[in-house]
Design a protein around this motif. Structure first.
Motif, PDB file in Angstrom:
ATOM      1  N   GLY A 143      10.533 -16.960  -9.225  1.00  0.00           N
ATOM      2  CA  GLY A 143      10.176 -16.065  -7.895  1.00  0.00           C
ATOM      3  C   GLY A 143      10.960 -14.740  -8.146  1.00  0.00           C
ATOM      4  N   TYR A 144      12.201 -14.687  -8.336  1.00  0.00           N
ATOM      5  CA  TYR A 144      12.653 -13.325  -8.403  1.00  0.00           C
ATOM      6  C   TYR A 144      11.885 -12.264  -9.430  1.00  0.00           C
ATOM      7  N   ALA A 145      11.730 -13.029 -10.661  1.00  0.00           N
ATOM      8  CA  ALA A 145      10.922 -12.274 -11.845  1.00  0.00           C
ATOM      9  C   ALA A 145       9.555 -11.711 -11.092  1.00  0.00           C
ATOM     10  N   LEU A 146       8.852 -12.341 -10.418  1.00  0.00           N
ATOM     11  CA  LEU A 146       7.642 -12.282  -9.853  1.00  0.00           C
ATOM     12  C   LEU A 146       7.880 -11.209  -8.794  1.00  0.00           C
ATOM     13  N   VAL A 147       8.900 -11.016  -8.074  1.00  0.00           N
ATOM     14  CA  VAL A 147       8.801  -9.919  -7.214  1.00  0.00           C
ATOM     15  C   VAL A 147       9.221  -8.582  -7.862  1.00  0.00           C
ATOM     16  N   VAL A 148       9.882  -8.814  -9.013  1.00  0.00           N
ATOM     17  CA  VAL A 148      10.094  -7.452  -9.675  1.00  0.00           C
ATOM     18  C   VAL A 148       8.637  -6.876 -10.273  1.00  0.00           C
ATOM     19  N   ILE A 149       8.259  -7.748 -10.769  1.00  0.00           N
ATOM     20  CA  ILE A 149       6.860  -7.522 -11.179  1.00  0.00           C
ATOM     21  C   ILE A 149       5.758  -6.862 -10.153  1.00  0.00           C
ATOM     22  N   GLY A 150       5.764  -7.757  -8.999  1.00  0.00           N
ATOM     23  CA  GLY A 150       4.918  -7.309  -7.735  1.00  0.00           C
ATOM     24  C   GLY A 150       5.448  -5.913  -7.318  1.00  0.00           C
ATOM     25  N   ALA A 151       6.587  -5.688  -7.256  1.00  0.00           N
ATOM     26  CA  ALA A 151       7.080  -4.331  -6.977  1.00  0.00           C
ATOM     27  C   ALA A 151       6.754  -3.123  -8.115  1.00  0.00           C
ATOM     28  N   GLY A 152       6.666  -3.460  -9.089  1.00  0.00           N
ATOM     29  CA  GLY A 152       5.905  -2.542 -10.256  1.00  0.00           C
ATOM     30  C   GLY A 152       4.593  -2.390  -9.970  1.00  0.00           C
ATOM     31  N   PHE A 153       3.821  -3.194  -9.652  1.00  0.00           N
ATOM     32  CA  PHE A 153       2.261  -3.106  -9.037  1.00  0.00           C
ATOM     33  C   PHE A 153       2.267  -2.502  -7.864  1.00  0.00           C
ATOM     34  N   HIS A 154       3.038  -2.708  -7.087  1.00  0.00           N
ATOM     35  CA  HIS A 154       3.288  -2.009  -5.790  1.00  0.00           C
ATOM     36  C   HIS A 154       3.283  -0.559  -6.008  1.00  0.00           C
ATOM     37  N   LEU A 155       4.333  -0.270  -6.686  1.00  0.00           N
ATOM     38  CA  LEU A 155       4.688   1.222  -6.996  1.00  0.00           C
ATOM     39  C   LEU A 155       3.488   2.042  -7.477  1.00  0.00           C
ATOM     40  N   ALA A 156       2.753   1.164  -8.497  1.00  0.00           N
ATOM     41  CA  ALA A 156       1.837   1.776  -9.245  1.00  0.00           C
ATOM     42  C   ALA A 156       0.578   2.100  -8.193  1.00  0.00           C
ATOM     43  N   SER A 157       0.609   1.171  -7.376  1.00  0.00           N
ATOM     44  CA  SER A 157      -0.583   1.480  -6.335  1.00  0.00           C
ATOM     45  C   SER A 157      -0.415   2.777  -5.480  1.00  0.00           C
ATOM     46  N   ILE A 158       0.802   2.828  -5.000  1.00  0.00           N
ATOM     47  CA  ILE A 158       1.154   4.149  -4.079  1.00  0.00           C
ATOM     48  C   ILE A 158       1.018   5.361  -5.120  1.00  0.00           C
ATOM     49  N   VAL A 159       1.597   5.104  -6.376  1.00  0.00           N
ATOM     50  CA  VAL A 159       1.614   6.616  -7.191  1.00  0.00           C
ATOM     51  C   VAL A 159      -0.127   6.929  -7.431  1.00  0.00           C
ATOM     52  N   LEU A 160      -0.841   6.036  -7.689  1.00  0.00           N
ATOM     53  CA  LEU A 160      -2.239   6.204  -8.139  1.00  0.00           C
ATOM     54  C   LEU A 160      -3.069   6.524  -6.999  1.00  0.00           C
ATOM     55  N   ARG A 161      -2.740   6.050  -5.334  1.00  0.00           N
ATOM     56  CA  ARG A 161      -3.205   6.576  -4.363  1.00  0.00           C
ATOM     57  C   ARG A 161      -3.104   8.252  -4.225  1.00  0.00           C
ATOM     58  N   GLY A 162      -1.700   8.300  -4.458  1.00  0.00           N
ATOM     59  CA  GLY A 162      -1.268   9.953  -4.190  1.00  0.00           C
ATOM     60  C   GLY A 162      -2.038  10.600  -5.304  1.00  0.00           C
ATOM     61  N   LEU A 163      -2.283  10.223  -6.589  1.00  0.00           N
ATOM     62  CA  LEU A 163      -2.898  11.042  -7.747  1.00  0.00           C
ATOM     63  C   LEU A 163      -4.165  11.085  -7.387  1.00  0.00           C
ATOM     64  N   SER A 164      -4.840   9.994  -6.692  1.00  0.00           N
ATOM     65  CA  SER A 164      -6.598  10.068  -6.500  1.00  0.00           C
ATOM     66  C   SER A 164      -6.721  10.876  -5.458  1.00  0.00           C
ATOM     67  N   ASP A 186      -4.704  13.620  -4.642  1.00  0.00           N
ATOM     68  CA  ASP A 186      -3.901  14.938  -4.942  1.00  0.00           C
ATOM     69  C   ASP A 186      -3.036  15.230  -3.704  1.00  0.00           C
ATOM     70  N   ARG A 187      -2.373  14.341  -3.213  1.00  0.00           N
ATOM     71  CA  ARG A 187      -1.316  14.658  -2.037  1.00  0.00           C
ATOM     72  C   ARG A 187      -0.177  13.657  -1.919  1.00  0.00           C
ATOM     73  N   PHE A 188       0.704  13.785  -1.023  1.00  0.00           N
ATOM     74  CA  PHE A 188       1.765  12.821  -1.015  1.00  0.00           C
ATOM     75  C   PHE A 188       1.318  11.592  -0.308  1.00  0.00           C
ATOM     76  N   PRO A 189       1.333  10.438  -0.726  1.00  0.00           N
ATOM     77  CA  PRO A 189       0.702   9.295  -0.367  1.00  0.00           C
ATOM     78  C   PRO A 189       1.254   8.582   0.879  1.00  0.00           C
ATOM     79  N   LEU A 190       1.562   9.402   1.869  1.00  0.00           N
ATOM     80  CA  LEU A 190       1.946   8.691   3.283  1.00  0.00           C
ATOM     81  C   LEU A 190       1.355   9.410   4.356  1.00  0.00           C
ATOM     82  N   GLY A 191      -0.141   9.451   4.366  1.00  0.00           N
ATOM     83  CA  GLY A 191      -1.056  10.363   5.544  1.00  0.00           C
ATOM     84  C   GLY A 191      -1.555   9.402   6.338  1.00  0.00           C
ATOM     85  N   ASN A 192      -1.288   7.989   6.415  1.00  0.00           N
ATOM     86  CA  ASN A 192      -1.963   7.043   7.366  1.00  0.00           C
ATOM     87  C   ASN A 192      -1.417   5.622   7.306  1.00  0.00           C
ATOM     88  N   MET A 193      -1.709   5.004   8.334  1.00  0.00           N
ATOM     89  CA  MET A 193      -0.931   3.746   8.456  1.00  0.00           C
ATOM     90  C   MET A 193      -0.797   2.788   7.132  1.00  0.00           C
TER      91      MET A 193
END
Length: 322
Positions: free
Chosen positions: A78-99, A101-108
């Motif tokens: 479970g702990y290993a899965l949380v680490v993997i999930g956090a990696g995908f989670h970070l990727a989703s935020i970074v990709l949202r910002g790249l898509s 072209d702004r800082f990805p904290l603009g809505n709820m």
């Protein structure tokens, strides 16, 4: 401002994968939690004893004990899965910002996603010891719920932010709010479980379902320490976010403070956590009473995040955050 639909699609796919991984991790921790029913006397009997069949005399694990030992491995998975999930989670935020072209904290949607990632990463750091892992099932319950809400009710397509948010203050002020709120989530869960655990002191056998659940938690002292450490870090971060929000308000609206519902509730929340830290250092208040104040602070975070953002009309209503 052009939107990259392919990166936006990958961001959404990463977020959906994150949700699936967090759910699976929660099930793994639930399996470990449900299996941790060995009495301490039985544990002491098994620790250090050789197992029969290894060429030396020793005890032989019963099928029930062997199954229980196998279930204990769920915690590590479970702990290993949380680490993997956090990696995908970070990727989703970074990709949202790249898509966009702004800082990805603009809505709820983006705010809640980043807040949950902060809570998960904080948990990986603060609740990393093996004996503390039973707490993870209770951290992942609000995490999974918030990720589900972010991906359904709060979801917003990748798009440019409104003109009012096109400021260098956005990544500063909102990031501080995200970090503080995520840490407060961990602290709130720890305090809730402390209040549950303190009713069943360590060493006292539980009776019934609730007693059995309490017995499997870390000690009350450990839970209280986790809540305090999380809050002591989050408090100045969140407070700095409130202060810099006032500075941004002066630049955007011509005043530092206008009793807007969002800024007022944020200040009230900060005061509640100040009361918790004061109570935590005051004799007669530092245990149960302080924990209740910490829970009230967490409820204020939730109230501010959903009710103030989505129901009450104010100057922050255009974005649902800050």
């Amino acid at each position: 401002m052009d939107i990259d639909p392919e990166l936006a699609r990958l961001s959404d796919l990463s977020f959906q994968t994150t949700f699936a991984i967090y759910v699976l991790a929660m099930l793994m921790f639930a399996g470990q939690y449900a299996s941790s029913q060995v009495k301490k006397s039985q544990q002491r009997e098994l620790i250090g004893a050789p197992v029969a069949g290894e060429g030396k005399p020793g005890i032989k694990l019963s099928p029930q004990q062997a199954k229980r030992s196998w279930f204990e491995k769920f915690g590590g998975m479970g702990y290993a899965l949380v680490v993997i999930g956090a990696g995908f989670h970070l990727a989703s935020i970074v990709l949202r910002g790249l898509s966009t072209d702004r800082f990805p904290l603009g809505n709820m949607y983006e705010f809640v996603s980043a807040m949950v990632l902060t809570a998960v990463v904080s948990g990986l750091i603060i609740v990393r010891k093996r004996e503390h892992r039973p707490l993870w099932i209770f951290i992942l319950v609000p995490v999974v719920l918030l990720v589900f809400l972010a991906g359904t009710v709060l979801y917003a397509d990748a798009a440019p932010v409104v003109p009012a948010l096109r400021s260098f203050w956005l990544p500063i002020h909102v990031t501080l709010a995200v970090l503080g709120s995520g840490l407060f989530l961990v602290a709130g869960v720890a305090s809730v479980m402390f209040l549950f655990r303190v009713r069943r002191p360590e060493g006292e056998e539980g009776s019934g379902f609730l007693g059995g659940v309490a017995d499997r938690l870390p000690s009350a002292q450990t839970l209280d320490r986790i809540a305090y450490r999380s809050t002591i870090i989050a408090f100045p971060v969140f407070g700095l976010g409130v202060i810099l929000g006032a500075v941004w308000a002066e630049a955007a609206w011509g005043r530092f403070w206008g009793w807007d519902p969002k800024e007022t509730m944020s200040f009230v929340t900060w005061v509640v956590y100040a009361a918790y830290l004061h109570a935590r250092a005051t004799a007669g208040w530092r245990d149960v009473k302080a924990a209740w104040i910490n829970v009230v602070g967490f409820l204020a975070i939730v109230f501010n995040l959903f009710f103030i953002n989505m129901v009450v009309s104010g100057l922050h209503s255009y974005a649902g955050l800050n």
